[in-house]
Design a protein around this motif. Structure first.
Motif, short mmCIF file in Angstrom:
data_model
loop_
_atom_site.label_atom_id
_atom_site.label_comp_id
_atom_site.label_asym_id
_atom_site.label_seq_id
_atom_site.Cartn_x
_atom_site.Cartn_y
_atom_site.Cartn_z
N PHE A 37 53.64 97.98 46.94
CA PHE A 37 55.02 98.45 46.89
C PHE A 37 55.14 99.71 47.75
O PHE A 37 54.38 100.65 47.58
CB PHE A 37 55.44 98.76 45.45
CG PHE A 37 55.28 97.58 44.54
CD1 PHE A 37 56.23 96.58 44.51
CD2 PHE A 37 54.17 97.47 43.72
CE1 PHE A 37 56.08 95.48 43.69
CE2 PHE A 37 54.01 96.39 42.88
CZ PHE A 37 54.97 95.39 42.87
N SER A 39 57.68 102.71 48.77
CA SER A 39 58.93 103.32 48.31
C SER A 39 58.95 104.81 48.66
O SER A 39 57.91 105.44 48.80
CB SER A 39 59.07 103.15 46.79
OG SER A 39 58.00 103.76 46.13
N TYR A 43 64.04 109.70 44.58
CA TYR A 43 65.13 108.82 45.02
C TYR A 43 66.33 109.66 45.40
O TYR A 43 66.71 110.57 44.69
CB TYR A 43 65.54 107.82 43.94
CG TYR A 43 66.68 106.94 44.40
CD1 TYR A 43 66.45 105.89 45.27
CD2 TYR A 43 67.98 107.20 43.99
CE1 TYR A 43 67.47 105.10 45.73
CE2 TYR A 43 69.02 106.41 44.45
CZ TYR A 43 68.76 105.36 45.31
OH TYR A 43 69.79 104.59 45.76
N THR A 65 63.16 99.95 48.21
CA THR A 65 61.73 99.71 48.16
C THR A 65 61.39 98.38 48.81
O THR A 65 62.23 97.50 48.93
CB THR A 65 61.22 99.67 46.70
OG1 THR A 65 61.90 98.62 46.01
CG2 THR A 65 61.45 100.98 45.99
N THR A 67 58.33 95.21 48.98
CA THR A 67 57.17 94.57 48.38
C THR A 67 56.47 93.78 49.47
O THR A 67 57.08 92.90 50.08
CB THR A 67 57.59 93.62 47.24
OG1 THR A 67 58.38 94.36 46.31
CG2 THR A 67 56.39 93.04 46.55
N VAL A 87 57.04 108.74 51.90
CA VAL A 87 56.87 107.48 51.18
C VAL A 87 55.47 107.43 50.60
O VAL A 87 54.59 108.20 50.99
CB VAL A 87 57.11 106.24 52.07
CG1 VAL A 87 58.52 106.18 52.59
CG2 VAL A 87 56.12 106.19 53.21
#
Length: 125
Positions: A37, A39, A43, A65, A67, A87
């Motif tokens: 993941f 991300s 946020y 995000t 995957t 990130v």
């Protein structure tokens, strides 16, 4: 009037150059057939990144995000960010009902070669 037009053109041209295209070549043989993941740290609406989806990479626009499925020990993630952002890469292990997370790094207009040698997610850029 001429100065207003000049300032407007300068701002318009600067907005074209603020997008950063990135590419991450991730080598992680120990995560074969698992998902990683990617991300932003924290946020914010300013941490907007757009990932180019393909067969191995899915992008969740709501949470910003991605995957990435690891196939043959490698995966390729590419996309665009408006500004350089922090990130991290994480992994969920259902056997221990927990996960691992990498140290944050800055995602900007660079081609990254990321290698994971152990399951602890120590990044070697």
């Amino acid at each position: 009037m001429k100065s207003v037009v000049t300032i407007f053109l300068c701002l318009l041209s600067a907005s074209f150059f603020c997008q950063n295209k990135f590419e991450m070549n991730i080598s992680a043989e120990q995560f074969e057939k698992d998902s990683l993941f990617i991300s932003p740290v924290g946020y914010s609406k300013y941490y907007e990144m757009v990932i180019h989806p393909n067969d191995e990479v899915k992008y969740n626009n709501q949470f910003c995000t991605a995957t990435a499925k690891v196939i043959n020990g490698k995966t390729l993630v590419s996309g665009v960010t408006q500004y350089p952002i922090l990130v991290n890469i994480s992994f969920y292990d259902p056997k221990i009902n927990g996960g691992y997370i990498s140290k944050p790094f800055i995602l900007e207009n660079i081609k990254y070669d990321i290698c994971f040698y152990v399951r602890v997610l120590n990044i070697h850029l």
